[in-house]
Design a protein around this motif. Structure first.
Motif, PDB file in Angstrom:
ATOM      1  N   UNK A 197      69.521 -51.713   2.222  1.00 17.19           N
ATOM      2  CA  UNK A 197      70.249 -50.968   1.184  1.00 17.19           C
ATOM      3  C   UNK A 197      71.658 -50.627   1.669  1.00 17.19           C
ATOM      4  N   UNK A 198      71.765 -50.163   2.914  1.00 22.29           N
ATOM      5  CA  UNK A 198      73.077 -49.822   3.479  1.00 22.29           C
ATOM      6  C   UNK A 198      73.989 -51.046   3.477  1.00 22.29           C
ATOM      7  N   UNK A 199      73.459 -52.181   3.905  1.00 23.64           N
ATOM      8  CA  UNK A 199      74.249 -53.410   4.004  1.00 23.64           C
ATOM      9  C   UNK A 199      74.816 -53.825   2.654  1.00 23.64           C
ATOM     10  N   UNK A 200      74.020 -53.623   1.592  1.00 23.96           N
ATOM     11  CA  UNK A 200      74.459 -54.034   0.248  1.00 23.96           C
ATOM     12  C   UNK A 200      75.359 -52.978  -0.410  1.00 23.96           C
ATOM     13  N   UNK A 201      74.885 -51.737  -0.426  1.00 25.59           N
ATOM     14  CA  UNK A 201      75.568 -50.708  -1.226  1.00 25.59           C
ATOM     15  C   UNK A 201      76.811 -50.119  -0.580  1.00 25.59           C
ATOM     16  N   UNK A 202      76.809 -49.995   0.749  1.00 27.28           N
ATOM     17  CA  UNK A 202      77.954 -49.325   1.402  1.00 27.28           C
ATOM     18  C   UNK A 202      79.270 -50.055   1.116  1.00 27.28           C
ATOM     19  N   UNK A 203      79.341 -51.382   1.319  1.00 33.55           N
ATOM     20  CA  UNK A 203      80.615 -52.043   1.009  1.00 33.55           C
ATOM     21  C   UNK A 203      80.866 -52.168  -0.503  1.00 33.55           C
ATOM     22  N   UNK A 204      79.799 -52.338  -1.286  1.00 30.89           N
ATOM     23  CA  UNK A 204      79.966 -52.532  -2.737  1.00 30.89           C
ATOM     24  C   UNK A 204      80.606 -51.315  -3.390  1.00 30.89           C
ATOM     25  N   UNK A 205      80.164 -50.122  -2.998  1.00 28.20           N
ATOM     26  CA  UNK A 205      80.697 -48.893  -3.594  1.00 28.20           C
ATOM     27  C   UNK A 205      81.627 -48.130  -2.648  1.00 28.20           C
ATOM     28  N   UNK A 206      82.025 -48.767  -1.554  1.00 32.91           N
ATOM     29  CA  UNK A 206      82.927 -48.158  -0.570  1.00 32.91           C
ATOM     30  C   UNK A 206      82.512 -46.724  -0.273  1.00 32.91           C
ATOM     31  N   UNK A 207      81.246 -46.559   0.095  1.00 38.27           N
ATOM     32  CA  UNK A 207      80.660 -45.222   0.255  1.00 38.27           C
ATOM     33  C   UNK A 207      81.215 -44.504   1.476  1.00 38.27           C
ATOM     34  N   UNK A 208      81.715 -43.309   1.212  1.00 38.56           N
ATOM     35  CA  UNK A 208      82.230 -42.452   2.278  1.00 38.56           C
ATOM     36  C   UNK A 208      81.277 -41.268   2.425  1.00 38.56           C
ATOM     37  N   UNK A 209      80.821 -41.034   3.642  1.00 34.88           N
ATOM     38  CA  UNK A 209      79.912 -39.912   3.908  1.00 34.88           C
ATOM     39  C   UNK A 209      80.701 -38.798   4.581  1.00 34.88           C
ATOM     40  N   UNK A 210      80.609 -37.601   4.008  1.00 31.53           N
ATOM     41  CA  UNK A 210      81.330 -36.436   4.534  1.00 31.53           C
ATOM     42  C   UNK A 210      80.304 -35.342   4.857  1.00 31.53           C
TER      43      UNK A 210
END
Length: 194
Positions: free
Chosen positions: A11-24
């Motif tokens: 899930x991380x591999x697919x979604x993190x770059x797709x939605x440019x997810x930033x964790x704060x």
């Protein structure tokens, strides 16, 4: 647990770059002990996104309908989800959630119970307050700041644990505790919009 770790990595591999997810704010997350993780709910992708951005494995409550089909039931169980009947008066789900919290696990909830249509934080159900008051778990608020649009930044912001000791000792209602949790999620959302 091994399938959970595998699924989380996929899930991380697919979604993190797709939605440019930033964790704060992941540094706020308690390293030990039971944690009630409460987030706003804007999309069906919220559970997997919170699941892989959270520093610890999360057990999510999922609507009971997802456990009716044997295939989806197996999938739900393998990703550490457990069923809850709509309306949060499901005693079995409440018992299961409390047991997990008391044994030091992380239980993830979307207190609104349904997705927000406008991205604003809605009213939370009493279940969040019930878990917060009936366990000694840390209560961590989380805000997902969207929208989910490919290659547009999506933020997942973890706030510091909410101190509910006074509310626990004053024996406030579950509804009042939920209101405090939802207000904290709303504060995080408003402070991190950009």
């Amino acid at each position: 647990m091994s399938f959970y770790i595998f699924a989380r990595a996929v899930v991380r591999t697919i979604l993190k770059p797709l939605y440019r997810i930033e964790v704060i704010g992941a540094e706020h997350f308690p390293k030990n002990g039971g944690v009630l993780l409460c987030s706003n709910h804007i999309d069906n992708l919220d559970p997997p996104v919170v699941g892989f951005t959270c520093p610890r494995p999360v057990y999510f409550m999922a609507k009971a309908e997802l456990f009716k089909n044997p295939m989806s039931k197996k999938l739900m169980e393998s990703i550490q989800a457990f069923p809850v009947k709509r309306g949060m008066s499901d005693r079995e789900a409440l018992r299961k959630g409390l047991k997990l919290l008391k044994s030091g696990e992380v239980v993830g909830l979307f207190p609104e119970g349904t997705r927000s249509k406008d991205g604003e934080v809605g009213k939370g159900l009493a279940g969040a307050g019930f878990f917060a008051l009936r366990s000694d778990a840390h209560v961590v608020p989380c805000a997902i700041i969207g929208p989910y649009k490919p290659f547009r930044k999506l933020k997942v912001v973890y706030g510091p644990p909410i101190d509910l000791d006074e509310m626990r000792s004053n024996k406030v209602s579950a509804e009042q505790a939920t209101e405090v949790i939802m207000a904290e999620i709303k504060n995080i959302l408003e402070a991190n919009r950009s």
